[in-house]
Design an enzyme around this catalytic site. Structure first.
Site, PDB file in Angstrom:
ATOM      1  N   HIS A  75       0.850  -1.184   0.000  1.00  0.00           N
ATOM      2  CA  HIS A  75       0.000   0.000   0.000  1.00  0.00           C
ATOM      3  C   HIS A  75       0.886   1.235   0.000  1.00  0.00           C
ATOM      4  CE1 HIS A  75      -3.189   2.771   1.065  1.00  0.00           C
ATOM      5  NE2 HIS A  75      -4.013   1.832   0.666  1.00  0.00           N
TER       6      HIS A  75
ATOM      7  N   ASP B 120      -7.924  -5.502   0.034  1.00  0.00           N
ATOM      8  CA  ASP B 120      -8.410  -6.395  -1.014  1.00  0.00           C
ATOM      9  C   ASP B 120      -8.039  -7.856  -0.792  1.00  0.00           C
ATOM     10  OD1 ASP B 120      -9.669  -4.459  -2.642  1.00  0.00           O
ATOM     11  OD2 ASP B 120      -7.706  -3.747  -3.267  1.00  0.00           O
TER      12      ASP B 120
HETATM   13  N1  ACO Z   1       4.162  -7.626  -4.778  1.00  0.00           N
HETATM   14  C1  ACO Z   1       5.500  -7.600  -4.975  1.00  0.00           C
HETATM   15  N2  ACO Z   1       6.249  -6.476  -4.845  1.00  0.00           N
HETATM   16  C2  ACO Z   1       5.619  -5.346  -4.495  1.00  0.00           C
HETATM   17  C3  ACO Z   1       4.238  -5.298  -4.278  1.00  0.00           C
HETATM   18  C4  ACO Z   1       3.494  -6.497  -4.416  1.00  0.00           C
HETATM   19  N3  ACO Z   1       2.177  -6.530  -4.214  1.00  0.00           N
HETATM   20  N4  ACO Z   1       3.860  -4.047  -3.947  1.00  0.00           N
HETATM   21  C5  ACO Z   1       4.987  -3.320  -3.972  1.00  0.00           C
HETATM   22  N5  ACO Z   1       6.051  -4.095  -4.294  1.00  0.00           N
HETATM   23  C6  ACO Z   1       7.463  -3.681  -4.334  1.00  0.00           C
HETATM   24  C7  ACO Z   1       7.763  -2.839  -5.587  1.00  0.00           C
HETATM   25  O1  ACO Z   1       8.202  -3.675  -6.647  1.00  0.00           O
HETATM   26  C8  ACO Z   1       8.845  -1.935  -5.074  1.00  0.00           C
HETATM   27  O2  ACO Z   1      10.066  -2.653  -4.980  1.00  0.00           O
HETATM   28  P1  ACO Z   1      11.487  -1.881  -5.188  1.00  0.00           P
HETATM   29  O3  ACO Z   1      11.564  -0.884  -4.069  1.00  0.00           O
HETATM   30  O4  ACO Z   1      12.503  -2.959  -5.104  1.00  0.00           O
HETATM   31  O5  ACO Z   1      11.423  -1.226  -6.540  1.00  0.00           O
HETATM   32  C9  ACO Z   1       8.415  -1.633  -3.631  1.00  0.00           C
HETATM   33  O6  ACO Z   1       7.669  -2.791  -3.232  1.00  0.00           O
HETATM   34  C10 ACO Z   1       7.565  -0.382  -3.497  1.00  0.00           C
HETATM   35  O7  ACO Z   1       6.474  -0.512  -4.399  1.00  0.00           O
HETATM   36  P2  ACO Z   1       5.806   0.694  -5.197  1.00  0.00           P
HETATM   37  O8  ACO Z   1       5.213   0.161  -6.457  1.00  0.00           O
HETATM   38  O9  ACO Z   1       6.771   1.837  -5.302  1.00  0.00           O
HETATM   39  O10 ACO Z   1       4.660   1.100  -4.205  1.00  0.00           O
HETATM   40  P3  ACO Z   1       3.455   2.053  -4.548  1.00  0.00           P
HETATM   41  O11 ACO Z   1       3.156   2.812  -3.305  1.00  0.00           O
HETATM   42  O12 ACO Z   1       3.709   2.828  -5.786  1.00  0.00           O
HETATM   43  O13 ACO Z   1       2.260   1.039  -4.897  1.00  0.00           O
HETATM   44  C11 ACO Z   1       0.526  -0.541  -4.667  1.00  0.00           C
HETATM   45  C12 ACO Z   1       1.307   0.596  -3.999  1.00  0.00           C
HETATM   46  C13 ACO Z   1       0.020  -0.082  -6.033  1.00  0.00           C
HETATM   47  C14 ACO Z   1      -0.674  -0.851  -3.799  1.00  0.00           C
HETATM   48  C15 ACO Z   1       1.448  -1.772  -4.801  1.00  0.00           C
HETATM   49  O14 ACO Z   1       1.835  -2.213  -3.517  1.00  0.00           O
HETATM   50  C16 ACO Z   1       0.777  -2.918  -5.565  1.00  0.00           C
HETATM   51  O15 ACO Z   1       0.851  -2.951  -6.804  1.00  0.00           O
HETATM   52  N6  ACO Z   1       0.100  -3.871  -4.834  1.00  0.00           N
HETATM   53  C17 ACO Z   1      -0.625  -4.933  -5.514  1.00  0.00           C
HETATM   54  C18 ACO Z   1      -1.974  -4.400  -6.027  1.00  0.00           C
HETATM   55  C19 ACO Z   1      -2.950  -4.152  -4.896  1.00  0.00           C
HETATM   56  O16 ACO Z   1      -3.120  -4.974  -4.015  1.00  0.00           O
HETATM   57  N7  ACO Z   1      -3.630  -2.977  -4.966  1.00  0.00           N
HETATM   58  C20 ACO Z   1      -4.644  -2.601  -4.005  1.00  0.00           C
HETATM   59  C21 ACO Z   1      -4.164  -1.486  -3.131  1.00  0.00           C
HETATM   60  S1  ACO Z   1      -5.323  -1.066  -1.879  1.00  0.00           S
HETATM   61  C22 ACO Z   1      -6.500  -0.229  -2.727  1.00  0.00           C
HETATM   62  O17 ACO Z   1      -6.272   0.487  -3.661  1.00  0.00           O
HETATM   63  C23 ACO Z   1      -7.844  -0.430  -2.336  1.00  0.00           C
END
Ligand code: ACO
Length: 429
Positions: free
Chosen positions: A306, A363
């Site tokens: 998140h 989720d």
């Molecule tokens: N699985 C694997 N790796 C992940 C995940 C994940 N679910 N989420 C983040 N990461 C990693 C990224 O690859 C990144 O790694 P790095 O630092 O080595 O490059 C690091 O964690 C930070 O991730 P970001 O993408 O920069 O985080 P951001 O804040 O932009 O994204 C998000 C948040 C979109 C929720 C992300 O965690 C994700 O894609 N999760 C899966 C989708 C999801 O569950 N979305 C629902 C969110 S809650 C809602 O909207 C109701």
């Protein structure tokens, strides 16, 4: 004396005010940055930008705190009532008995759709994505209620808010009925909000669906847990669209589109698809976790991570409990729940997820609860939208009441071609 920040650019020091929220968060107020310095601030995806001040919802992502108008989310667990929470978010306080009754009557009186709207449903293919239909039909409400396009008085705003909160249920249920070729069930004025939705979803003209108290309780809580989450992607969209003075229906229709994306509300569908993949034996939980750690795979552990929470998402903690409880009470043994718990266990003990502070989000467990209730997977994000609607309305309203409101219009740093000349087609390479 309030704090100030100093910024030195090319040897000149500028002073910028620091604003402080009621829970102590501080921000540098850069409203005067460009006029003072000639520079703008670059913050793609707004990770460091507070786009507004707001009194609606407080989140402390490091501590896993979420409060609606000051009330911790956990306090709604024992006596969930989505309609009360909707009022709280929109109007700033819990409704008294008269307000609650008035709003409930409005919800009941506005549950029906204009008969002509059925023709719109019939125009969609049965296979149409439910979120596409929902967004289109919320926009379509603008055509059927033109008197609510401009809201001049509190009374008119309350009427529009009630209409939307009531009708979204009917739109959602009709979307489902249409996809299955089932007759549309009219709302029943005797039924309260949640039961009426379940009736429109699952009753047949020849057989009434009697909802179970546990199911109603779980659904109430799911909607409450989704009701607001401050400046998330869909709410920011609603504010952005509303800032042009677009009407409430148009702004919320845009919110539905933003919510549809798999990185936002659409993740609840992707979680179930992921769990099914593992259940069907296409991959083991360990293989999936390894894949999600490999950036080149493009795979993410859906329902994890998140932007704001760097600790447990309190909504996920509550949903996990609801999920265990509901499945036990309904006597359902869903193999996907075991897989979800296994994935969670592996991820929470894996250095990759621990280092990045990735925890289950809202989720991760919601889909398993919705499955147990009988909601098909492609409707999950629609349910999220029903829950999130009061939050969108509250933010639209807060923004519209702000006398200082201006149209939202970010700037950019241009990185394209420098000035060049038009070339006639015969001279182009
Ligand atoms: N699985 C694997 N790796 C992940 C995940 C994940 N679910 N989420 C983040 N990461 C990693 C990224 O690859 C990144 O790694 P790095 O630092 O080595 O490059 C690091 O964690 C930070 O991730 P970001 O993408 O920069 O985080 P951001 O804040 O932009 O994204 C998000 C948040 C979109 C929720 C992300 O965690 C994700 O894609 N999760 C899966 C989708 C999801 O569950 N979305 C629902 C969110 S809650 C809602 O909207 C109701």
């Amino acid at each position: 004396m309030s704090a100030e920040a100093e910024l030195t650019i090319d040897g000149t020091t500028y002073t910028l005010p620091v604003v402080e929220g009621s829970e102590g968060e501080r921000a540098i107020d850069i409203t005067g940055l460009r006029s003072q310095t000639g520079l703008t601030a670059l913050d793609p995806a707004y990770g460091n930008t507070a786009s507004c001040t707001s009194e609606i919802t407080y989140i402390d992502g490091d501590q896993g705190i979420l409060r609606y108008r000051g009330i911790p989310l956990e306090e709604f667990a024992d006596n969930p009532n989505f309609v009360e929470v909707a009022w709280l978010l929109i109007f700033g306080k819990l409704p008294n008995a008269d307000e609650y009754k008035r709003f409930s009557v409005r919800l009941t009186n506005n549950a029906n759709l204009d008969e002509d709207m059925k023709h719109h449903f019939m125009g969609f293919p049965r296979s149409a994505p439910p979120m596409a239909i929902l967004s289109a039909m919320i926009s379509t409400l603008s055509c059927f209620h033109p008197q609510l396009l401009e809201l001049h008085t509190p009374e008119e705003f309350e009427a529009a808010a009630a209409r939307l909160i009531s009708k979204i249920r009917t739109l959602a249920a009709y979307t489902y009925r249409h996809s299955r070729g089932l007759p549309y069930m009219y709302p029943d004025p005797q039924l309260p909000y949640i039961s009426n939705f379940l009736h429109m979803m699952f009753s047949q003209p020849y057989q009434r669906y009697e909802s179970n108290a546990e199911v109603r309780r779980a659904l109430n809580l799911i909607l409450i847990l989704h009701a607001d989450h401050e400046q998330n992607c869909s709410t920011s969209t609603v504010r952005m669209v509303g800032s042009s003075k677009a009407n409430l229906f148009a702004s919320c229709a845009a919110g539905v589109s933003a919510l549809w994306g798999p990185l936002h509300g659409g993740a609840n569908v992707k979680v179930i698809e992921m769990l099914e993949e593992i259940h069907n034996g296409n991959q083991t939980a360990d293989e999936f976790i390894n894949l999600s750690k490999d950036k080149s795979s493009g795979v993410r552990l859906m329902g994890f991570g998140h932007r704001i929470y760097k600790n447990f998402d309190p909504r996920a903690t509550m949903l996990r409990e609801v999920c265990d409880d509901l499945l036990a009470k309904l006597g359902i043994d869903d193999p996907l729940l075991e897989i979800a718990k296994r994935l969670e266990d592996i991820a929470l003990n894996d250095e990759y997820f621990v280092e990045r502070k990735l925890y289950p989000n809202v989720d991760f467990y919601s889909g398993i609860i919705l499955r147990a209730i009988g909601i098909p997977t492609n409707m999950f994000t629609v349910l999220f939208a029903i829950g999130r609607l009061p939050g969108w309305i509250a933010h639209w309203h807060e923004q519209n009441r702000d006398p200082g409101m201006r149209i939202s219009r970010p700037r950019q740093i241009y990185t394209g071609n420098q000035k060049s000349s038009y070339i006639n087609i015969e001279d182009r390479k």
